[in-house]
Design a protein around this motif. Structure first.
Motif, PDB file in Angstrom:
ATOM      1  N   GLU A 154      -0.848  10.179 -12.581  1.00  0.00           N
ATOM      2  CA  GLU A 154       0.346   9.994 -11.749  1.00  0.00           C
ATOM      3  C   GLU A 154       1.321  11.153 -11.930  1.00  0.00           C
ATOM      4  O   GLU A 154       1.959  11.601 -10.983  1.00  0.00           O
ATOM      5  CB  GLU A 154       1.018   8.670 -12.113  1.00  0.00           C
ATOM      6  CG  GLU A 154       2.236   8.350 -11.261  1.00  0.00           C
ATOM      7  CD  GLU A 154       2.812   6.988 -11.570  1.00  0.00           C
ATOM      8  OE1 GLU A 154       3.935   6.699 -11.114  1.00  0.00           O
ATOM      9  OE2 GLU A 154       2.137   6.210 -12.277  1.00  0.00           O
TER      10      GLU A 154
ATOM     11  N   ASN B 268       7.989   2.442   1.522  1.00  0.00           N
ATOM     12  CA  ASN B 268       7.358   1.211   1.050  1.00  0.00           C
ATOM     13  C   ASN B 268       7.076   0.305   2.241  1.00  0.00           C
ATOM     14  O   ASN B 268       7.987   0.000   3.008  1.00  0.00           O
ATOM     15  CB  ASN B 268       8.290   0.509   0.054  1.00  0.00           C
ATOM     16  CG  ASN B 268       7.630  -0.679  -0.627  1.00  0.00           C
ATOM     17  OD1 ASN B 268       6.764  -1.344  -0.058  1.00  0.00           O
ATOM     18  ND2 ASN B 268       8.055  -0.953  -1.847  1.00  0.00           N
TER      19      ASN B 268
ATOM     20  N   ARG C  12      -0.016   7.544  -2.496  1.00  0.00           N
ATOM     21  CA  ARG C  12      -1.238   7.340  -3.276  1.00  0.00           C
ATOM     22  C   ARG C  12      -1.919   6.035  -2.892  1.00  0.00           C
ATOM     23  O   ARG C  12      -3.151   5.962  -2.834  1.00  0.00           O
ATOM     24  CB  ARG C  12      -0.881   7.350  -4.769  1.00  0.00           C
ATOM     25  CG  ARG C  12      -2.098   7.419  -5.689  1.00  0.00           C
ATOM     26  CD  ARG C  12      -1.700   7.737  -7.119  1.00  0.00           C
ATOM     27  NE  ARG C  12      -0.884   6.690  -7.710  1.00  0.00           N
ATOM     28  CZ  ARG C  12       0.410   6.800  -7.992  1.00  0.00           C
ATOM     29  NH1 ARG C  12       1.041   7.932  -7.715  1.00  0.00           N
ATOM     30  NH2 ARG C  12       1.071   5.810  -8.555  1.00  0.00           N
ATOM     31  N   GLN C  13      -1.150   5.015  -2.589  1.00  0.00           N
ATOM     32  CA  GLN C  13      -1.731   3.737  -2.179  1.00  0.00           C
ATOM     33  C   GLN C  13      -2.438   3.842  -0.833  1.00  0.00           C
ATOM     34  O   GLN C  13      -3.456   3.171  -0.600  1.00  0.00           O
ATOM     35  CB  GLN C  13      -0.633   2.675  -2.113  1.00  0.00           C
ATOM     36  CG  GLN C  13      -0.043   2.291  -3.469  1.00  0.00           C
ATOM     37  CD  GLN C  13      -1.109   1.786  -4.440  1.00  0.00           C
ATOM     38  OE1 GLN C  13      -1.965   0.978  -4.071  1.00  0.00           O
ATOM     39  NE2 GLN C  13      -1.076   2.299  -5.665  1.00  0.00           N
TER      40      GLN C  13
ATOM     41  N   VAL D 202      -6.666  -2.962  -6.067  1.00  0.00           N
ATOM     42  CA  VAL D 202      -6.403  -1.612  -5.587  1.00  0.00           C
ATOM     43  C   VAL D 202      -6.213  -0.649  -6.747  1.00  0.00           C
ATOM     44  O   VAL D 202      -6.710   0.480  -6.736  1.00  0.00           O
ATOM     45  CB  VAL D 202      -5.147  -1.631  -4.678  1.00  0.00           C
ATOM     46  CG1 VAL D 202      -4.715  -0.213  -4.338  1.00  0.00           C
ATOM     47  CG2 VAL D 202      -5.418  -2.418  -3.407  1.00  0.00           C
ATOM     48  N   SER D 203      -5.525  -1.068  -7.775  1.00  0.00           N
ATOM     49  CA  SER D 203      -5.245  -0.175  -8.896  1.00  0.00           C
ATOM     50  C   SER D 203      -6.512   0.287  -9.596  1.00  0.00           C
ATOM     51  O   SER D 203      -6.557   1.381 -10.161  1.00  0.00           O
ATOM     52  CB  SER D 203      -4.321  -0.878  -9.890  1.00  0.00           C
ATOM     53  OG  SER D 203      -4.927  -2.063 -10.355  1.00  0.00           O
TER      54      SER D 203
ATOM     55  N   ALA E 106       3.687   5.544  -3.030  1.00  0.00           N
ATOM     56  CA  ALA E 106       3.344   4.903  -1.757  1.00  0.00           C
ATOM     57  C   ALA E 106       2.237   5.667  -1.035  1.00  0.00           C
ATOM     58  O   ALA E 106       1.349   5.067  -0.413  1.00  0.00           O
ATOM     59  CB  ALA E 106       4.585   4.798  -0.873  1.00  0.00           C
TER      60      ALA E 106
ATOM     61  N   THR F  96      -8.090   3.703  -8.189  1.00  0.00           N
ATOM     62  CA  THR F  96      -7.292   4.927  -8.128  1.00  0.00           C
ATOM     63  C   THR F  96      -8.101   6.174  -8.476  1.00  0.00           C
ATOM     64  O   THR F  96      -8.113   7.148  -7.727  1.00  0.00           O
ATOM     65  CB  THR F  96      -6.089   4.816  -9.090  1.00  0.00           C
ATOM     66  OG1 THR F  96      -5.301   3.702  -8.702  1.00  0.00           O
ATOM     67  CG2 THR F  96      -5.256   6.085  -9.047  1.00  0.00           C
TER      68      THR F  96
ATOM     69  N   ILE G 220      -5.869   5.171  -1.601  1.00  0.00           N
ATOM     70  CA  ILE G 220      -6.709   4.162  -2.249  1.00  0.00           C
ATOM     71  C   ILE G 220      -7.218   3.151  -1.239  1.00  0.00           C
ATOM     72  O   ILE G 220      -8.404   2.789  -1.242  1.00  0.00           O
ATOM     73  CB  ILE G 220      -5.908   3.471  -3.369  1.00  0.00           C
ATOM     74  CG1 ILE G 220      -5.566   4.481  -4.470  1.00  0.00           C
ATOM     75  CG2 ILE G 220      -6.689   2.303  -3.950  1.00  0.00           C
ATOM     76  CD1 ILE G 220      -4.565   3.975  -5.469  1.00  0.00           C
ATOM     77  N   ARG G 221      -6.345   2.710  -0.341  1.00  0.00           N
ATOM     78  CA  ARG G 221      -6.761   1.711   0.645  1.00  0.00           C
ATOM     79  C   ARG G 221      -7.824   2.273   1.595  1.00  0.00           C
ATOM     80  O   ARG G 221      -8.761   1.577   1.970  1.00  0.00           O
ATOM     81  CB  ARG G 221      -5.548   1.217   1.426  1.00  0.00           C
ATOM     82  CG  ARG G 221      -4.624   0.341   0.595  1.00  0.00           C
ATOM     83  CD  ARG G 221      -3.565  -0.320   1.456  1.00  0.00           C
ATOM     84  NE  ARG G 221      -2.729  -1.195   0.657  1.00  0.00           N
ATOM     85  CZ  ARG G 221      -1.577  -0.855   0.091  1.00  0.00           C
ATOM     86  NH1 ARG G 221      -1.131   0.376   0.242  1.00  0.00           N
ATOM     87  NH2 ARG G 221      -0.877  -1.715  -0.613  1.00  0.00           N
TER      88      ARG G 221
END
Length: 799
Positions: free
Chosen positions: A591, A724, A605-606, A626-627, A603, A630, A609-610
């Motif tokens: 991170e 967000n 980064r998510q 989800v985590s 945000a 990563t 991942i998705r």
């Protein structure tokens, strides 16, 4: 007596050390001069001279013994004098070039000029006898004036040395026969018809370490206000001590970078200088900044002598701006909000809230305008941005927490988006009004070169990104191509500090000038300018990895390949190291690295991942949380970015983004468009940046104040990835964009996601959406290939 002898010994050691460092022979005369200085400053009692009284008697008691050694013993104590003179000379040269002097040559008055050192030192920046029609040195010490007269006799200069109280000095007592100092006959008749008597004024007034020695400083500053011409300049350098708390809420001081002096420093230096009747209380500087508009301010420390705080101030006459305040405010406000300009009928009605002029709704007024009105109604100077030579940088409150969150540095020293694709997709024309994020400023400059739009509003919440843009703009306005190339092509310029003071300063805001004066080493050190800032972490990491893995030669070969086949072959050899899973696990995928070096917030980064979890080819290894995905998601994202770049773009010829990342510099063959000779010729024209406005705020705060339906294009890069999904920030920004854009106005954005969640927000709020590029595995969408998708949102209806 013991402490004084110890102090004398310490000062003598320091003096000897500095002399040896400067390769000056430490002679018997220097020792004698030092002893004379020490005796006069610390041991000699103040004696009375019956012929001199008051302040003049006190000054003569202090200076009479040491007048002949004054210059020799003050070279290292009185720092910043040359900086003040350089800044003043740069402003004078700019005014002369623009024809802003009231007569053929300016008049200079050096108050508290002492031995005349300043006037001789100014010759390094201006030809003093030729540039000025008259030069006056005003000082109250007869001994110092005698030294000054001998100096100018030796130089053969016609400088008038006046031993007089600055409060009573008047130019008309000395300039009656000087035709060059008189205005034109037409101007004299205009004064006469208006019932105003002509009074001689000074175009430059300087004070070097004299304000702190004047007991009745209020009346002296007031007399300078009367003495200074409406378009004149005042330059001051002096000691000070002040807490940052004392400047809280003042929006007219021109920046407070490095201004704060800690409690111990304030107590010590105030007590130390009080022994010699030098007063360091903050009120002197406060009153100076209250009576004059701030053009440039610089807070420094004399670290050679223990870190003595001193400041350099370049100001102008407030009343010189008040004459045109309403017109200036309306012009700046109209360009900030894309509203029609309102010109007042007469007088100073602008001191009221402008209620008689309802043509512009209150909510469309810019923050700069509102701040200026508050200042004027409170009898305060305007924010310093209004006194600059150029009005591109719009006022912002640097003390707000949202601007201070960036730790005093920029994140991007260059842009990570491909401007060639932007132009191809948008077909920008000269009638367009564009809003774009500042970032490194490279793409904005390319828009000006290729399309020359009517107006560009550069927006960034990080003040330091806009400081970088100001530097680039100033470089084109003031420097030849060779210097611009050294700074931003090679990333190094050994003479940057001189250029900043002598050439660039008139074209920059006070805050931007302060920033670059503090960071001179970014151009003068052995490392590249691009090694600094957030993106510099990535560049330094690449260089370190190449050194640790023994791949420096291969990296150099990769960046000099003449064909893509040759590049692909070298890439296959170094890829295992650059795309090492161990390296990714240890650093690249963390991170800290993603935010500090790559500028990837949580945000965004998510989104990556998705997308990784939703791809059909990865369904079999899909993680429940989800985590948990990563590491693999970021790995795939980096591979899908770099492999196509190495396979499809030639770094040595066209892909300057990655060439810079690998080498820390550009080449004459491969560089951004703005670093070419033809681009320099275009951007160095007088009005090349007349349509540029630089805003330091959130996008919403800017566009909500635009007149509705005035923007044609908004280029917001990947900024919406930062929102967000659970907040209302995205819908608020889309609503504001809908209001500001003309019908069929377009929004260009990039995203780390193939279909980011906020696309649906655009579709619900009056936009049609089109994905114009999708970076699927193995594909290369542009020369950066960093983003998964590129979108154009077109306004199809009002809200």
């Amino acid at each position: 007596m013991g402490p004084l002898l110890v102090l004398a010994g310490l000062l003598l050691i320091v003096y000897a050390t500095l002399s040896s460092q400067s390769k000056i022979r430490f002679s018997y005369n220097q020792v004698l001069n030092f002893c004379t200085f020490f005796y006069s400053s610390f041991l000699k009692p103040h004696s009375k001279d019956d012929s001199l009284v008051g302040q003049q008697g006190a000054l003569e008691s202090f200076y009479k013994v040491q007048a002949n050694v004054y210059d020799e013993t003050r070279k290292r104590l009185l720092c910043g004098r040359e900086d003040m003179l350089a800044l003043a000379a740069a402003q004078l040269n700019f005014q002369a070039h623009k024809g802003l002097f009231r007569h053929s040559k300016p008049v200079w008055v050096d108050i508290g000029g002492g031995t005349g050192y300043n006037i001789e030192a100014m010759h390094a920046f201006l030809d003093v006898p030729e540039f000025f029609s008259a030069v006056f040195l005003v000082d109250l010490s007869p001994s110092l004036c005698a030294v000054a007269k001998r100096r100018f006799q030796r130089l053969g200069w016609d400088v008038k040395v006046v031993c007089e109280d600055a409060r009573t000095f008047r130019l008309e007592d000395h300039l009656e026969k000087l035709d060059d100092a008189k205005p034109a006959a037409r101007e004299l008749s205009e004064y006469a018809s208006a019932g105003i008597n002509w009074v001689y004024k000074a175009d430059l007034i300087t004070m070097s370490y004299s304000l702190s020695m004047i007991p009745d400083y209020y009346t002296v500053v007031d007399s300078i206000v009367r003495l200074l011409a409406p378009t004149g300049l005042i330059g001051v350098v002096d000691f000070y001590v002040q807490s940052i708390v004392e400047t809280a809420g003042r929006n007219y001081v021109g920046g407070s970078l490095n201004r704060h002096v800690n409690w111990l420093g304030r107590v010590f230096w105030r007590a130390w200088f009080d022994c010699d009747r030098v007063s360091l209380e903050g009120a002197r500087r406060d009153y100076l900044e209250y009576r004059f508009g701030t053009k440039k301010i610089l807070d420094q420390r004399n670290y050679l002598l223990g870190g003595i705080p001193y400041y350099v101030f370049i100001g102008c006459h407030c009343q010189g701006v008040f004459v045109r305040s309403q017109d200036l405010l309306e012009t700046v406000d109209a360009s900030c909000t894309e509203s029609p300009q309102i010109i007042p009928a007469k007088g100073h009605e602008f001191l009221l809230p402008l209620l008689p002029q309802p043509a512009i709704a209150l909510e469309t007024r810019s923050k700069a305008y509102e701040s200026a009105i508050i200042n004027l109604s409170s009898n305060l100077p305007l924010p310093s941005t209004f006194y600059q030579s150029h009005q591109a940088r719009i006022y912002y409150d640097e003390q707000l927490e949202k601007h201070m969150q960036f730790n005093g540095d920029y994140l991007y020293s260059f842009a990570w988006e491909d401007p060639r694709v932007d132009q191809r997709l948008l077909q920008i024309g000269d009638n367009d009004t564009i809003l774009c994020l500042t970032s490194g400023g490279d793409n904005l400059l390319e828009y000006l070169i290729t399309a020359n739009p009517r107006r560009i509003h550069a927006v960034d919440l990080n003040p330091n990104q806009n400081h970088l843009l100001e530097l680039k703009v100033a470089a084109f306005q003031a420097l030849p191509y060779c210097d611009v190339w050294k700074m931003f092509g090679e990333g190094q310029h050994p003479d940057f500090r001189r250029l900043l003071l002598d050439k660039l300063s008139p074209h920059m805001s006070s805050q931007a000038f302060q920033f670059w004066a503090k960071h001179v080493g970014r151009f003068t050190s052995s490392t590249s300018f691009y090694d600094y800032g957030g993106s510099g972490h990535a560049i330094r990491l690449v260089r370190s990895l190449a050194w640790l893995s023994g791949l420096r030669r291969e990296i150099q070969e990769l960046c000099t390949c003449k064909t893509r086949n040759e590049q692909r072959e070298i890439w296959s050899r170094i890829r295992p190291m650059i795309l090492s899973r161990t390296l990714h696990w240890a650093l690249v995928g963390t991170e800290w690295f993603l935010w500090k070096a790559a500028g990837v917030p949580a945000a965004q980064r998510q989104l990556i991942i998705r997308d990784a979890m939703d791809l059909p080819c990865q369904e079999s290894s899909r993680h429940e949380k989800v985590s948990d995905a990563t590491g693999e998601a970021m790995w795939d994202y980096i591979v899908n970015t770099l492999d196509p770049i190495a396979q499809n773009t030639l770094l040595s010829d066209e892909n300057y983004h990655y060439l810079l990342t690998l080498t820390g510099r550009y080449t004459r063959r491969c560089h951004p468009l703005y670093l070419g000779p033809k681009a320099h010729h275009k951007l160095s024209q007088p009005y090349a940046f007349s349509g540029l406005r630089i805003h330091t705020d959130e996008i919403n705060e800017i566009i909500q104040r635009f007149k509705p339906a005035t923007l044609t294009i908004a280029i917001i890069m990947d900024s919406m990835d930062w929102f967000n999904p659970n907040s209302t920030a995205a819908s608020t920004q889309v609503r504001a964009l809908n209001r500001a854009l003309k019908p069929k106005g377009r929004v260009l954005l990039r995203s780390a996601g193939l279909k980011p969640w906020y696309v649906a927000v655009f579709e619900k709020l009056g936009f049609s959406t089109k994905r114009v590029a999708a970076r699927l595995p193995g594909t290369c969408v542009d020369r950066v290939n960093m983003y998964a998708s590129t979108w154009i949102m077109t306004k199809v209806g009002d809200l």
